[in-house]
Design a protein around this motif. Structure first.
Motif: not given
Length: 612
Positions: A57-62, A149-150, A215-230, A410-414
């Motif tokens: 479902q996620t791979s299809l953008g749902l 996972h957006r 780690s890669a997953l921790w970097t992703a987590s921190e990146g998501h949080l920083a963007k949500l705060v920003e 829908d093209g939202s993820r390349p």
């Protein structure tokens, strides 16, 4: 090579589809025709099928079931098999095949085909290598979470954290299956054990698991949080709370599961073969390999027949290689030219981060050129954008095959073309151009994006998954097509094109050699090196891929040959009426299909063109 969710086995989850194995339910439909009714039924059943896999479902953008990971247990796989059998019985009870349009008949045949594949796979569950080095689920799950996972909201972030915990559960399920299959005598060779252990350690190294870089997953987590705060979506205080939840999910749910994998694989390694063997050595191994060849090629070709096709193709391509060698004025035989191409510094970027970026830049330049040529060869063009990326460090392997991951309908993820660039001496410049076309346009990106974006075709066909002979056959066909489109202006790049075609011809010989003729790993490497200039590191990685993925490597050349045969037959039948854009739109415009159904589809197109 495509990497969708095939690496996650037959991804399954519990669904509420009514009582399984009950009498077929009647389907009420007020549409005017049998075709309209069955298409409505297909779309209803596709929604049920999607419920089995939150990841799909996620791979299809749902964003449905966005906090869940697929159930990867044997029990869940069996539930999905029951569903396929029940829905097929329901289709047969409710609809009349003879009353359907040609395209609806193709959909019916495709539904039967997918049910048959799931049934056959269930017969050989004990022969499957559950975790191995070829993008196995232990590395594919974190990669999927990071890349697909957006996170646009606080709810998305809590779902991301929930999925981190869910990966731990999925890894435990897969470990149970690996242990069960080992008890039945099915173990990958020791080199695969080493890779799984090393990759599992990479995933669980660094912060927050211990000292060192994040780690890669921790970097992703921190990146998501920083963007949500920003963006002002959450406060710093809420970000701190979510950060601690992510830390807990990583250290208390995910890391222990990976440690259990590391511990068991370390303990069991001595029971695996130090010298790799083909699957013919397994219980029912010959039957298992025949099944794999059938699933990968969608033909009834035997191992001996495929081996002979490979030998013939190797001989033919060597002749074309000789022509280019002579044209560039090389003084020496073909084997000496292979060594020259394999070792000369002019054919490699620097073995560092700059060289890796140079590689990506060059691939993007070639793809930009070919994009300008697409309208002359295709009527249907993909809408989704394409990106070239380096593989994440935790799953990057020296010399490993490059691969493609689709975007969303829908093209939202390349769509993303991934390259392993940890060893630039395994990534030659002459082969760079052709691989970009295979993974990008007019190859996998085009084929998969067009399929996902199709209208007027049942969704289960447009978005229904990976058929190796079709997808990989198209990818290899597109390499030769790019030459017609004006690519490979440099003779060394054209030699690179032949090198990758030779690579796929060698696969027919080596895969069948390993799994049906008792070839050793070294014998396979030696044959590969004797017939191609591919760097030795890449050759060794390739051969080990064939060992743990029996039959998969045969899909490319068998699929390509079939598409070329269908084109030649259409050209002969239509003469001046032949339209290359119409042919390509026919091949890609019905979604992925087995080769016999592709032939049926092309034959129908030819008949329509002849009728005017």
């Amino acid at each position: 090579m495509t990497r969708i969710l095939a690496v996650l086995l037959a991804s399954t989850a519990v669904v509420s589809c009514g009582q399984l194995n009950a009498a077929p339910a009647p389907f009420e439909c007020s549409a005017a025709s049998e075709t309209e009714c069955i298409n409505l039924w297909f779309d209803t059943k596709f929604e049920e099928e999607l419920a089995f896999s939150p990841l799909r479902q996620t791979s299809l953008g749902l964003k449905t079931d966005y906090d869940k990971i697929d159930d990867l247990s044997v029990e869940a796989e069996q539930r999905q098999l029951d569903w396929w059998q029940d829905t097929t019985a329901e289709m047969e009870a409710n609809f009349d095949y003879d009353e359907l349009s040609d395209d609806a008949k193709l959909s019916w045949d495709m539904w039967q085909f997918r049910k048959d594949q799931v049934e056959q796979a269930a017969d050989f569950r004990n022969q499957a290598y559950i975790l191995h080095q070829m993008n196995g689920a232990h590395s594919a799950l974190p990669s999927f979470l990071i890349s697909q996972h957006r996170v646009d909201s606080e709810a998305d972030m809590t779902a991301f954290i929930s999925r981190i915990s869910g990966i731990g559960t999925a890894i435990d399920q897969l470990l149970v299956r690996a242990q069960s299959n080992a008890a039945a005598g099915t173990r990958p060779p020791q080199f695969s054990y080493d890779a799984v252990i090393a990759e599992s350690r990479k995933i669980t190294s660094g912060a927050p698991f211990g000292n060192g870089e994040a780690s890669a997953l921790w970097t992703a987590s921190e990146g998501h949080l920083a963007k949500l705060v920003e963006d002002g979506t959450i406060t710093e205080t809420r970000a701190d709370e979510l950060r601690e939840q992510a830390r807990t999910a990583l250290t208390q749910d995910l890391q222990p599961a990976y440690q259990r994998v590391i511990d068991w694989f370390t303990e069991d390694k001595e029971n695996a073969d130090a010298e790799a063997k083909g699957v013919s050595e397994l219980a029912d191994g010959a039957e298992f390999y025949n099944f794999r060849l059938n699933q990968m090629t969608t033909t009834s070709l035997t191992a001996d027949e495929i081996h002979e096709i490979g030998l013939s193709e190797v001989a033919r391509i060597r002749g074309e290689m000789e022509t280019i060698k002579n044209a560039v004025g090389f003084d020496g035989d073909l084997q000496a030219f292979f060594t020259f191409m394999r070792e000369d510094d002019q054919f490699y970027f620097s073995d560092d981060d700059k060289g890796a970026q140079d590689y990506i830049d060059a691939a993007e330049e070639h793809l930009a050129f070919i994009k300008t040529r697409l309208p002359d060869y295709f009527g249907i063009l993909p809408k989704a954008p394409l990106e070239v990326r380096r593989v994440e460090p935790f799953r990057e392997q020296d010399g490993a095959a490059q691969h493609y991951r689709p975007g969303t309908p829908d093209g939202s993820r390349p769509g993303i073309y991934y390259a392993h660039l940890s060893d630039m001496r395994a990534m030659s410049i002459p082969s760079l151009e052709v691989i970009a076309y295979h993974e990008g346009n007019p190859g996998h990106h085009m084929q998969l994006s067009i399929a996902q974006e199709l209208t007027g075709v049942p969704k289960f066909r447009a978005q229904g998954g990976y058929i190796p002979a079709f997808g990989e056959g198209w990818g290899l066909y597109s390499e030769k097509l790019a030459k017609e489109m004006g690519a490979y202006k440099d003779p060394y790049s054209d030699f690179g094109r032949l090198t990758t075609e030779m690579w796929r011809a060698i696969r027919l010989v080596v895969d069948t050699g390993i799994h049906s003729k008792g070839w050793s790993e070294q014998q396979s490497v030696d044959y590969f090196l004797a017939n191609s200039p591919i760097p030795e590191a890449a050759v060794k990685s390739e051969v080990r891929r064939y060992i743990v993925m029996p039959g998969q490597a045969t899909a490319y050349k068998i699929g390509m040959i079939k598409i070329q045969e269908l084109r030649a037959e259409a050209e002969q039948a239509l003469g001046d009426k032949f339209d290359i854009r119409g042919f390509h739109d026919t091949v890609l415009g019905g979604g992925p299909v087995p080769l016999d159904l592709l032939e049926k589809r092309v034959d129908q197109w030819v008949a329509k063109m002849q009728a005017g």
